[in-house]
Design an enzyme around this catalytic site. Structure first.
Site, PDB file in Angstrom:
ATOM      1  N   HIS A 236     -19.889 -25.130  -5.131  1.00 39.84           N
ATOM      2  CA  HIS A 236     -20.536 -26.393  -4.739  1.00 39.84           C
ATOM      3  C   HIS A 236     -21.461 -26.115  -3.551  1.00 39.84           C
ATOM      4  O   HIS A 236     -21.046 -25.465  -2.596  1.00 39.84           O
ATOM      5  CB  HIS A 236     -19.449 -27.395  -4.341  1.00 39.84           C
ATOM      6  CG  HIS A 236     -19.959 -28.756  -4.036  1.00 39.84           C
ATOM      7  ND1 HIS A 236     -20.589 -29.074  -2.858  1.00 39.84           N
ATOM      8  CD2 HIS A 236     -19.938 -29.894  -4.764  1.00 39.84           C
ATOM      9  CE1 HIS A 236     -20.931 -30.346  -2.880  1.00 39.84           C
ATOM     10  NE2 HIS A 236     -20.550 -30.872  -4.023  1.00 39.84           N
ATOM     11  N   CYS A 274     -25.070 -29.867  -7.519  1.00 36.84           N
ATOM     12  CA  CYS A 274     -24.870 -31.138  -6.821  1.00 36.84           C
ATOM     13  C   CYS A 274     -26.225 -31.624  -6.322  1.00 36.84           C
ATOM     14  O   CYS A 274     -26.769 -31.103  -5.345  1.00 36.84           O
ATOM     15  CB  CYS A 274     -23.884 -30.994  -5.664  1.00 36.84           C
ATOM     16  SG  CYS A 274     -23.687 -32.555  -4.777  1.00 36.84           S
ATOM     17  N   HIS A 301     -22.808 -32.667 -10.277  1.00 38.78           N
ATOM     18  CA  HIS A 301     -22.563 -33.876  -9.489  1.00 38.78           C
ATOM     19  C   HIS A 301     -23.904 -34.581  -9.425  1.00 38.78           C
ATOM     20  O   HIS A 301     -24.844 -34.033  -8.840  1.00 38.78           O
ATOM     21  CB  HIS A 301     -22.174 -33.521  -8.053  1.00 38.78           C
ATOM     22  CG  HIS A 301     -20.793 -32.990  -7.896  1.00 38.78           C
ATOM     23  ND1 HIS A 301     -20.292 -32.604  -6.676  1.00 38.78           N
ATOM     24  CD2 HIS A 301     -19.793 -32.814  -8.788  1.00 38.78           C
ATOM     25  CE1 HIS A 301     -19.036 -32.196  -6.830  1.00 38.78           C
ATOM     26  NE2 HIS A 301     -18.715 -32.302  -8.102  1.00 38.78           N
ATOM     27  N   ASP A 353     -21.570 -38.796  -8.769  1.00 38.58           N
ATOM     28  CA  ASP A 353     -21.049 -38.376  -7.469  1.00 38.58           C
ATOM     29  C   ASP A 353     -21.266 -39.515  -6.487  1.00 38.58           C
ATOM     30  O   ASP A 353     -22.361 -40.063  -6.407  1.00 38.58           O
ATOM     31  CB  ASP A 353     -21.791 -37.127  -7.016  1.00 38.58           C
ATOM     32  CG  ASP A 353     -21.104 -36.459  -5.838  1.00 38.58           C
ATOM     33  OD1 ASP A 353     -19.922 -36.717  -5.623  1.00 38.58           O
ATOM     34  OD2 ASP A 353     -21.774 -35.672  -5.137  1.00 38.58           O
ATOM     35  N   HIS A 354     -20.244 -39.822  -5.775  1.00 41.59           N
ATOM     36  CA  HIS A 354     -20.286 -40.908  -4.792  1.00 41.59           C
ATOM     37  C   HIS A 354     -20.836 -42.186  -5.436  1.00 41.59           C
ATOM     38  O   HIS A 354     -21.247 -42.204  -6.580  1.00 41.59           O
ATOM     39  CB  HIS A 354     -21.132 -40.548  -3.563  1.00 41.59           C
ATOM     40  CG  HIS A 354     -20.619 -39.335  -2.856  1.00 41.59           C
ATOM     41  ND1 HIS A 354     -21.192 -38.840  -1.718  1.00 41.59           N
ATOM     42  CD2 HIS A 354     -19.573 -38.518  -3.109  1.00 41.59           C
ATOM     43  CE1 HIS A 354     -20.531 -37.770  -1.313  1.00 41.59           C
ATOM     44  NE2 HIS A 354     -19.550 -37.559  -2.152  1.00 41.59           N
ATOM     45  N   TYR A 370     -16.085 -42.780  -2.790  1.00 45.30           N
ATOM     46  CA  TYR A 370     -15.488 -42.793  -4.131  1.00 45.30           C
ATOM     47  C   TYR A 370     -14.929 -44.155  -4.543  1.00 45.30           C
ATOM     48  O   TYR A 370     -13.799 -44.263  -5.021  1.00 45.30           O
ATOM     49  CB  TYR A 370     -14.408 -41.703  -4.243  1.00 45.30           C
ATOM     50  CG  TYR A 370     -15.032 -40.334  -4.242  1.00 45.30           C
ATOM     51  CD1 TYR A 370     -15.437 -39.725  -5.428  1.00 45.30           C
ATOM     52  CD2 TYR A 370     -15.290 -39.676  -3.040  1.00 45.30           C
ATOM     53  CE1 TYR A 370     -16.057 -38.498  -5.418  1.00 45.30           C
ATOM     54  CE2 TYR A 370     -15.921 -38.446  -3.024  1.00 45.30           C
ATOM     55  CZ  TYR A 370     -16.299 -37.865  -4.210  1.00 45.30           C
ATOM     56  OH  TYR A 370     -16.929 -36.650  -4.217  1.00 45.30           O
TER      57      TYR A 370
HETATM   58  C1  DNO Z   1     -17.680 -34.702  -1.505  1.00 46.75           C
HETATM   59  C2  DNO Z   1     -17.539 -33.600  -2.466  1.00 46.75           C
HETATM   60  C3  DNO Z   1     -17.120 -32.294  -1.834  1.00 46.75           C
HETATM   61  C4  DNO Z   1     -16.723 -31.327  -2.913  1.00 46.75           C
HETATM   62  C5  DNO Z   1     -16.315 -29.977  -2.424  1.00 46.75           C
HETATM   63  C6  DNO Z   1     -16.177 -29.026  -3.581  1.00 46.75           C
HETATM   64  O1  DNO Z   1     -17.720 -35.818  -1.883  1.00 46.75           O
HETATM   65  O2  DNO Z   1     -18.647 -33.442  -3.238  1.00 46.75           O
HETATM   66  O3  DNO Z   1     -16.042 -32.517  -0.983  1.00 46.75           O
HETATM   67  O4  DNO Z   1     -15.632 -31.824  -3.612  1.00 46.75           O
HETATM   68  O5  DNO Z   1     -17.204 -29.489  -1.513  1.00 46.75           O
HETATM   69  O6  DNO Z   1     -15.484 -27.903  -3.179  1.00 46.75           O
END
Ligand code: DNO
Length: 394
Positions: A236, A274, A301, A353-354, A370
């Site tokens: 990530h 991401c 993500h 994501d988020h 989240y």
């Molecule tokens: C935050 C996430 C990160 C992710 C880690 C993966 O919302 O995208 O905490 O889970 O960095 O290792």
């Protein structure tokens, strides 16, 4: 594209039944309760997997591990690491035995994602995660008193940081500390300022080259096992993609990713694309990065950011912000189509994501970033993009 949803396990305030109603096809989760560095026992993995599968009407399964954490000693290159590598490999073996073969992890020293505001108001209601360069500078310079931080910010940002600090109450400062600490990796670790100073001292002298060297050792220790197991490791990117608190970050841009993927050149050594993390640096063209490394993207993500000139950014709605989300999804769909010529498992898992905290989200006490409704909105928008592009491609 396989629609996945991050779920924090049985303690998550969002249930599997609710996740099923979002339309998501599968689950991204981790054994968050196991301390970093310890083996994930096969039986515990199987129990969690079976819990996810337990209601066949929901049709959910555990698709991706996020994260299998890398112990801080590995990042620091501190001491005899072989037992930690052995534990990591054993967790991989156990996960593979349970049928889970895509693993997301990161290599950010000490802090994982970093934000200064967890409930930044958005204009039409609801709230978003936000990174204020001014507040971060205030934290580093005037709360942590890290003098070298003055080199990391413009004079204008520093002047505004000083103003913010002088006008701030103890409560404002505590809230800022809490927001920054929310990204600490250890599930239960939270530091106050003196503890953070002490933790940072453990990284003194760790520069970019040293961190890269430690990362290489890690990759060499685990990728051969991943290959044997048919496992896909997906690093990530750093969030935000820049050095923070004087700690180097080495998964922040195209050049970094090129180095990582070339360092142990194996299909098992791949990337979590991401878009929000990479997109927070104005120099990163996320779509171009996705195109360049498409065949090594094992997980995505999808989220968007709106950047400000001073280095601040706000998490935007999934189709707003600076990243061309439609263009990015197109790259992922094209990659899937390339893979489908040679594989039956061509689908790339992604998760919204988020999300903004919207409507009833605020009362629910979910993990920062989240919420249920905000992510459901994001997923629905992304689903629309995927369906449209798939339709146009026919
Ligand atoms: C935050 C996430 C990160 C992710 C880690 C993966 O919302 O995208 O905490 O889970 O960095 O290792």
């Amino acid at each position: 594209m396989i629609e996945a949803w991050r779920w924090y396990g049985p303690l998550d305030n969002i249930s599997l039944e609710e996740i099923a109603q979002t339309g998501a096809a599968g689950i991204v989760t981790a054994l968050h309760e196991i301390p970093y560095g310890e083996v994930w026992p096969l039986a515990t993995i199987q129990t969690r997997r079976d819990f996810i599968r337990s209601n066949p009407e929901l049709g959910l399964d555990w698709l991706v591990v996020e994260s299998l954490p890398v112990h801080e000693r590995i990042k620091r290159g501190d001491g005899d690491l072989e037992p930690l590598f052995e534990n990591y490999r054993q967790s991989m073996v156990n996960l593979a035995e349970a049928g889970i073969t895509t693993i997301c992890y990161n290599f950010m020293p000490l802090l994982d994602w970093t934000r200064t505001d967890l409930a930044h108001p958005v204009p039409r209601g609801g709230s978003a995660l936000h990174f204020s360069a001014v507040k971060m500078a205030a934290f580093e310079l005037f709360m942590l008193e890290r003098e070298a931080a003055a080199n990391d910010y413009s004079t204008d940002v520093i002047a505004r940081a000083q103003k913010w600090f002088e006008a701030s109450t103890n409560e404002d400062r505590q809230t800022l500390l809490d927001s920054i600490m929310s990204g600490l990796p250890g599930a239960y670790d939270r530091y106050d300022v003196p503890q953070l100073r002490e933790a940072l001292a453990g990284y003194a002298g760790l520069d970019r080259a040293a961190l890269r060297a430690n990362y290489k050792v890690f990759l060499e220790a685990i990728i051969p096992t991943a290959e044997q197991l048919g496992m896909k490791m997906a690093v990530h990117p750093d969030d935000p993609p820049r050095d923070i608190l004087g700690l180097p970050r080495i998964v922040s841009n195209q050049e970094d990713i090129e180095w990582i993927l070339g360092c142990v050149d194996s299909p098992s050594n791949g990337l979590t694309l991401c878009s929000g993390s990479l997109g927070a640096n104005p120099k990163n063209d996320v779509t171009a990065i996705a195109k360049k490394f498409a065949n090594r993207i094992h997980f995505a993500h999808l989220r968007n950011v709106a950047k400000q000139a001073d280095g601040s950014f706000t998490e935007a709605a999934h189709l707003d912000g600076d990243t061309d989300m439609v263009g990015l999804v197109k790259v992922l769909l094209e990659e899937e189509s390339t893979r489908s010529a040679v594989s039956e498992n061509a689908g790339i898992p992604f998760r919204p994501d988020h999300g903004h905290e919207l409507l009833d989200d605020a009362g629910r006490q979910t993990h920062p970033g989240y919420p249920l409704i905000g992510r459901m909105r994001g997923l629905a928008e992304l689903r629309g993009v995927v369906a449209t592009l798939e339709n146009l491609a026919v």
